[in-house]
Design an enzyme around this catalytic site. Structure first.
Site, mmCIF file in Angstrom:
data_model
loop_
_atom_site.group_PDB
_atom_site.id
_atom_site.type_symbol
_atom_site.label_atom_id
_atom_site.label_comp_id
_atom_site.label_asym_id
_atom_site.label_seq_id
_atom_site.Cartn_x
_atom_site.Cartn_y
_atom_site.Cartn_z
ATOM 1 N N GLU A 245 0.831 -1.198 0.000
ATOM 2 C CA GLU A 245 0.000 0.000 0.000
ATOM 3 C C GLU A 245 0.870 1.253 0.000
ATOM 4 O O GLU A 245 0.506 2.289 -0.522
ATOM 5 C CB GLU A 245 -0.904 -0.033 1.243
ATOM 6 C CG GLU A 245 -2.030 0.981 1.227
ATOM 7 C CD GLU A 245 -2.851 0.961 2.509
ATOM 8 O OE1 GLU A 245 -3.727 1.801 2.649
ATOM 9 O OE2 GLU A 245 -2.604 0.103 3.388
ATOM 10 N N SER A 376 -0.548 5.833 9.863
ATOM 11 C CA SER A 376 -0.487 7.276 10.123
ATOM 12 C C SER A 376 0.963 7.768 10.030
ATOM 13 O O SER A 376 1.904 6.972 10.050
ATOM 14 C CB SER A 376 -1.031 7.579 11.515
ATOM 15 O OG SER A 376 -0.127 7.086 12.482
HETATM 16 C C1 LIG Z 1 -10.747 8.682 5.444
HETATM 17 C C2 LIG Z 1 -10.277 7.389 5.997
HETATM 18 C C3 LIG Z 1 -10.370 6.245 5.227
HETATM 19 C C4 LIG Z 1 -9.989 5.004 5.749
HETATM 20 N N1 LIG Z 1 -10.193 3.878 4.983
HETATM 21 C C5 LIG Z 1 -9.986 2.656 5.547
HETATM 22 C C6 LIG Z 1 -10.365 1.457 4.864
HETATM 23 O O1 LIG Z 1 -10.852 1.505 3.735
HETATM 24 N N2 LIG Z 1 -10.218 0.270 5.489
HETATM 25 C C7 LIG Z 1 -9.680 0.181 6.733
HETATM 26 O O2 LIG Z 1 -9.543 -0.940 7.239
HETATM 27 N N3 LIG Z 1 -9.304 1.287 7.428
HETATM 28 C C8 LIG Z 1 -9.462 2.523 6.857
HETATM 29 N N4 LIG Z 1 -9.111 3.671 7.555
HETATM 30 C C9 LIG Z 1 -8.652 3.522 8.944
HETATM 31 C C10 LIG Z 1 -7.250 3.966 9.170
HETATM 32 O O3 LIG Z 1 -6.353 3.013 8.740
HETATM 33 C C11 LIG Z 1 -7.139 4.284 10.680
HETATM 34 O O4 LIG Z 1 -7.847 5.459 10.911
HETATM 35 C C12 LIG Z 1 -5.716 4.425 11.113
HETATM 36 O O5 LIG Z 1 -5.116 3.176 11.175
HETATM 37 C C13 LIG Z 1 -5.590 5.106 12.476
HETATM 38 O O6 LIG Z 1 -6.355 4.447 13.432
HETATM 39 P P1 LIG Z 1 -7.356 5.224 14.387
HETATM 40 O O7 LIG Z 1 -8.216 6.091 13.544
HETATM 41 O O8 LIG Z 1 -8.022 4.231 15.241
HETATM 42 O O9 LIG Z 1 -6.442 6.163 15.253
HETATM 43 P P2 LIG Z 1 -5.577 5.735 16.519
HETATM 44 O O10 LIG Z 1 -4.827 4.507 16.220
HETATM 45 O O11 LIG Z 1 -6.449 5.773 17.716
HETATM 46 O O12 LIG Z 1 -4.541 6.926 16.560
HETATM 47 C C14 LIG Z 1 -4.817 8.214 17.096
HETATM 48 C C15 LIG Z 1 -3.537 9.021 17.031
HETATM 49 O O13 LIG Z 1 -2.530 8.388 17.797
HETATM 50 C C16 LIG Z 1 -1.389 8.093 17.008
HETATM 51 N N5 LIG Z 1 -0.803 6.832 17.450
HETATM 52 C C17 LIG Z 1 -1.426 5.660 17.620
HETATM 53 N N6 LIG Z 1 -0.555 4.735 18.047
HETATM 54 C C18 LIG Z 1 0.651 5.335 18.141
HETATM 55 C C19 LIG Z 1 1.958 4.909 18.528
HETATM 56 N N7 LIG Z 1 2.213 3.662 18.884
HETATM 57 N N8 LIG Z 1 2.963 5.823 18.491
HETATM 58 C C20 LIG Z 1 2.725 7.097 18.116
HETATM 59 N N9 LIG Z 1 1.518 7.550 17.755
HETATM 60 C C21 LIG Z 1 0.491 6.684 17.761
HETATM 61 C C22 LIG Z 1 -1.907 8.020 15.596
HETATM 62 O O14 LIG Z 1 -0.908 8.258 14.653
HETATM 63 C C23 LIG Z 1 -2.957 9.116 15.619
HETATM 64 O O15 LIG Z 1 -2.346 10.356 15.477
HETATM 65 C C24 LIG Z 1 -9.463 4.917 7.045
HETATM 66 C C25 LIG Z 1 -9.331 6.089 7.823
HETATM 67 C C26 LIG Z 1 -9.738 7.309 7.307
HETATM 68 C C27 LIG Z 1 -9.606 8.531 8.176
#
Ligand SMILES: Cc1cc2nc3c(=O)[nH]c(=O)nc-3n(C[C@H](O)[C@H](O)[C@H](O)COP(=O)(O)OP(=O)(O)OC[C@H]3O[C@@H](n4cnc5c(N)ncnc54)[C@H](O)[C@@H]3O)c2cc1C
Lengths: 393, 382
Positions: A245, A376
């Site tokens: 990806e 991210s």
């Molecule tokens: C528009 C959009 C489309 C998407 N499409 C898909 C899809 O088609 N299929 C799918 O499966 N998923 C999809 N996603 C999901 C995406 O992969 C997740 O949003 C992403 O993995 C982040 O997870 P979270 O939103 O739960 O944030 P969290 O994991 O809760 O993170 C919140 C914040 O904490 C930071 N963080 C988390 N863990 C750590 C760490 N260990 N060290 C430092 N910083 C950290 C993150 O970078 C972020 O800034 C999509 C998301 C969006 C916004």
């Protein structure tokens, strides 16, 4: 080292440019270039035209429609496609599930799914994330229990991009709840979205658009032969997929187009007795962004020319990180050029505003997503820190 | 210099906070409105009733005789709760009339504006143009012998001065936020090679677009005084929006901090990742620098309503900190921050709109850059 493309690569580039600008209808490309809501029909039409010309899935094994291109050729192909504003092959199909099935799938799965996936006869969506499993994907809880020759799936996926158009979903599910490590109990399952027990609920994003969904599974029965690879080895597949990806994620061509458009807008926007492009601060910002974009493109070329074999280069994290930032910077700058016009969010019938200005703010807000999904930017930095610099923690 | 609120100011803050909480829009499930919010008449009446529109104006014209510091306090609370009204626009229009109108016009017009009986908003922006305090394509004409003609120079002013009702405006203003909710508009229009201020109530309004086609208008004061009046009126609007932005940041940061404490990934709260807590700390730095700058802006305008330097500096600081805090608030929330059902994105959308209201960061930097010769060093205390 060599400054110019080889004759062979230059000819390849020209061939791509000719194809994209003459064989893909201009109106379709214009709609894509103008942004706004994604039209499923346009994406389908584009992918089918590409597939008919053998250009939808060049990185797949040759046997399944791939081309034995070098990484550089693949880069040139993407670059020219983006420069011509051709809607790209659906990433879920071409870059994610396709390579997974081609690599890990049974012969039967390959025959059943790969041609339909390349031609977008099946529209795939990605069911990885869950409300409590985002960055920490391995903690996912959607479970699949074997009952005879069917898996019974229960749970919830979220953020499912374009799930409303999807025919099938590829999902990570927990099949071994008692595995010693949470990564070890996960399997990769292909599920028909029409199976009873599946509910799709839209999520509205801050730009007002609907591109992501929640997907609920309530006793969804999935034939056992739709599990890809080995049971309990889904995490290996997921890592392979997420690595893919990130390859080609720096949409340099797209960013270039967006920046060039922005320059055109600034040249047309009147400011004082001249134009906005003549304002020193605006001109300096363009120069800065063009320079940063050049540095990114050169890095893409360097990484592309270097990578050999199937394993994604960890440097691809640089491209994801910087690519998403620059893309966001360009959209940020575009609202600044729109200025007061950016206060309007749509193109009403009665307006003297240009359509690009009316979508400037929603587009800017929408692209905040680029640094969140697909791993991210914080996760990318961790990969660089540990994978390249050897820094743990 | 003293940044502490006195008892009256604290009471005002409490009262507006309470009013704002009652009128805060809710994020609902499903079809949540995103983007520019429509004027909320209910919140508007409450704001008017509490006298917030009257705060910085003299008692002789129906004002409350408070100061711009009170405006900053009130607008911060409205921003914190995301109350969507034309507060900044109404203050700007009232300011344009207060600083630009004749004594007679002030006495006649202002009382209705300041008690909320009438909503008047300013119309500056012209389509296809960067922000400017000058008008370019909207022009004022005096009625000649049967047919309107463009008027120039001092002859123009002769005509426009006092010939109320004998002036017409032509051209398009867009976007004009809240135009569709307003009773009247204060429009900038070209008079010869200068910009004058005009009161209009017969424009063709559709959404945020205002069409003027030989539309009758009343000149506010004289073209000689317009430039200064515009500066002071817009300063007031900038104070209100920068304070509103301060409120939005003041809401977005604690939400983010709370989220970092409660959201768990990898078996620990996000707050266990130092890279995230350090960034929250940077957001706090941005916020507090913005707070000092906006409060200073309030005090500076109380002393000198024409102070362009304090105003532009505040707009720049707010533009940059608003972007920083807004973007980081979304990023640190991950996917949830992108949704219309969650307030953080709405705050960020509003911060983005504010950055492009009354001149963006670049415009204000350019204005500051043009005035570098005025001083040897930054000097805030004299
Ligand atoms: C528009 C959009 C489309 C998407 N499409 C898909 C899809 O088609 N299929 C799918 O499966 N998923 C999809 N996603 C999901 C995406 O992969 C997740 O949003 C992403 O993995 C982040 O997870 P979270 O939103 O739960 O944030 P969290 O994991 O809760 O993170 C919140 C914040 O904490 C930071 N963080 C988390 N863990 C750590 C760490 N260990 N060290 C430092 N910083 C950290 C993150 O970078 C972020 O800034 C999509 C998301 C969006 C916004």
């Amino acid at each position: 080292m060599r400054l110019q493309l080889s004759d062979e690569d230059a000819a390849f580039q020209q061939q791509m440019r000719d194809f994209f600008t003459t064989e893909i209808p201009a109106d379709l490309r214009e709609r894509w270039a103008s942004g706004g809501e994604v039209s499923a029909d346009d994406i389908r039409e584009s992918q089918r035209l590409l597939n008919a010309a053998g250009l939808a899935v060049p990185h797949w094994p040759v046997e399944w429609g791939g081309k034995d291109w070098t990484q550089l050729q693949r880069h040139l192909y993407l670059q020219e496609m983006q420069a011509a504003s051709v809607p790209p092959p659906l990433a879920f199909n071409a870059s994610m599930v396709g390579p997974v099935i081609a690599t890990f799938g049974s012969q039967e799965q390959k025959e059943r799914f790969l041609p339909a996936t390349a031609n977008l006869d099946i529209w795939w969506c990605q069911g990885f994330s869950e409300p409590n499993a985002g960055s920490d994907l391995a903690s996912l809880r959607t479970e699949a229990v074997l009952d005879g020759d069917e898996w019974v799936v229960n749970g919830q996926k979220t953020w499912t991009t374009l799930g409303q158009h999807a025919d099938w979903i590829f999902a990570l599910v927990r099949t071994e709840p008692d595995a010693p490590k949470k990564q070890m109990g996960i399997s990769f399952l292909l599920i028909d979205m029409k199976t009873p027990g599946i509910t799709v609920r839209p999520i509205q994003l801050i730009d007002g658009g609907h591109e992501v969904n929640e997907v609920f599974f309530d006793n969804v029965r999935v034939p056992a032969d739709q599990l890809v690879g080995e049971r309990g080895k889904g995490w290996t597949i997921a890592k392979f997929l997420l690595g893919n990806e990130r390859v080609g994620v720096a949409p340099v061509g797209t960013i270039k187009r967006a920046l060039a458009s922005a320059k055109g807008y600034a040249a047309a926007a009147r400011s004082g007795e001249g134009t906005l492009l003549q304002e020193p601060l605006v001109a300096a910002r363009f120069a800065e962004l063009e320079t940063q974009l050049a540095a990114l493109e050169l890095t893409v070329l360097r990484v592309a020319a270097n990578s050999r074999g199937e394993k994604p280069d960890p440097a691809s994290s640089i491209l994801k990180l910087r690519g998403s930032q620059l893309q966001q910077d360009v959209f940020e700058f575009t609202i600044d050029i729109a200025g007061p016009a950016s206060l309007e969010w749509q193109q009403p019938d009665d307006t003297d505003l240009q359509s690009w200005a009316a979508v400037a703010t929603p587009t800017y807000l929408n692209f905040r997503k680029a640094s969140i999904y697909g791993g991210s930017n914080e996760v990318q930095r961790s990969i660089i820190a540990s994978g390249i610099l050897g820094l743990k923690g | 210099m003293d940044f502490t609120f006195d008892d009256e100011q604290k009471a005002l803050q409490d009262a507006v906070r309470e009013l704002a909480a009652r009128n805060a829009p809710a994020e609902a499930h499903g079809d949540v409105p995103v983007g520019p919010a429509a004027h909320d008449p209910k919140a508007w009446s409450a704001i008017a009733e509490m006298g917030l529109l009257a705060l910085p104006f003299g008692e002789d014209v129906g004002g409350a005789g408070a100061s711009t510091v009170e405006v900053a306090i009130a607008a911060t609370e409205l921003g914190r709760a995301r109350v969507a009204t034309a507060y900044a626009e109404a203050l700007t229009a009232a300011g344009l009339i207060a600083f630009g109108g004749s004594d007679e016009q002030r006495a006649k017009l202002l009382p209705d504006l300041l008690d909320g009986t009438s909503l008047v908003v300013p119309a500056f922006a012209e389509p296809g143009r960067a922000w400017s305090l000058e008008a370019y394509d909207v022009t004022a004409s005096g009625a000649g012998a049967g047919s309107p003609r463009s008027i120039r120079g001092s002859e123009a002013e002769e005509k426009l001065r006092g010939v109320q009702g004998d002036v017409t405006l032509t051209g398009t203003k867009e976007p004009v936020p809240y135009a569709d909710a307003a009773d009247k508009l204060v429009v900038t229009a070209r008079v010869g090679d200068r910009t004058g201020l005009f009161l209009v109530d017969g424009a063709t309004v559709s959404g945020m677009r205002v069409r003027l086609d030989n539309t009758p208008a009343v000149a506010l004061g004289s073209v000689d005084d317009a430039a200064r009046a515009i500066r002071a009126g817009v300063n007031l609007g900038i104070l209100a929006v920068t304070a509103e932005a301060l409120g939005a940041m003041d809401a977005a940061l604690p939400m983010t901090v709370e989220y970092l404490k409660t959201r768990k990934q990898f078996g620990v709260p996000l707050a266990a990742f130092q890279t995230l807590t350090q960034r929250a700390a940077d957001m706090y730095v941005s916020l507090e620098l913005a707070r000092s700058t906006v409060l200073y802006e309030g005090m500076a305008l109380a002393a000198d309503p024409y102070d362009a330097t304090a105003t532009s500096r505040a707009k720049v600081v707010i533009g940059q900190s608003g972007r920083h805090v807004g973007q980081e608030a979304i990023q640190l929330h991950g996917g949830i921050g992108m949704t219309a059902e969650y307030a953080v994105g709405h705050h960020t959308a509003r911060l983005t709109a504010i950055e492009h209201t009354f001149g963006d960061t670049r415009w204000h930097l350019a204005r500051l850059a043009g005035a570098l010769d005025d001083h040897e060093q930054v000097d805030l205390l004299t």
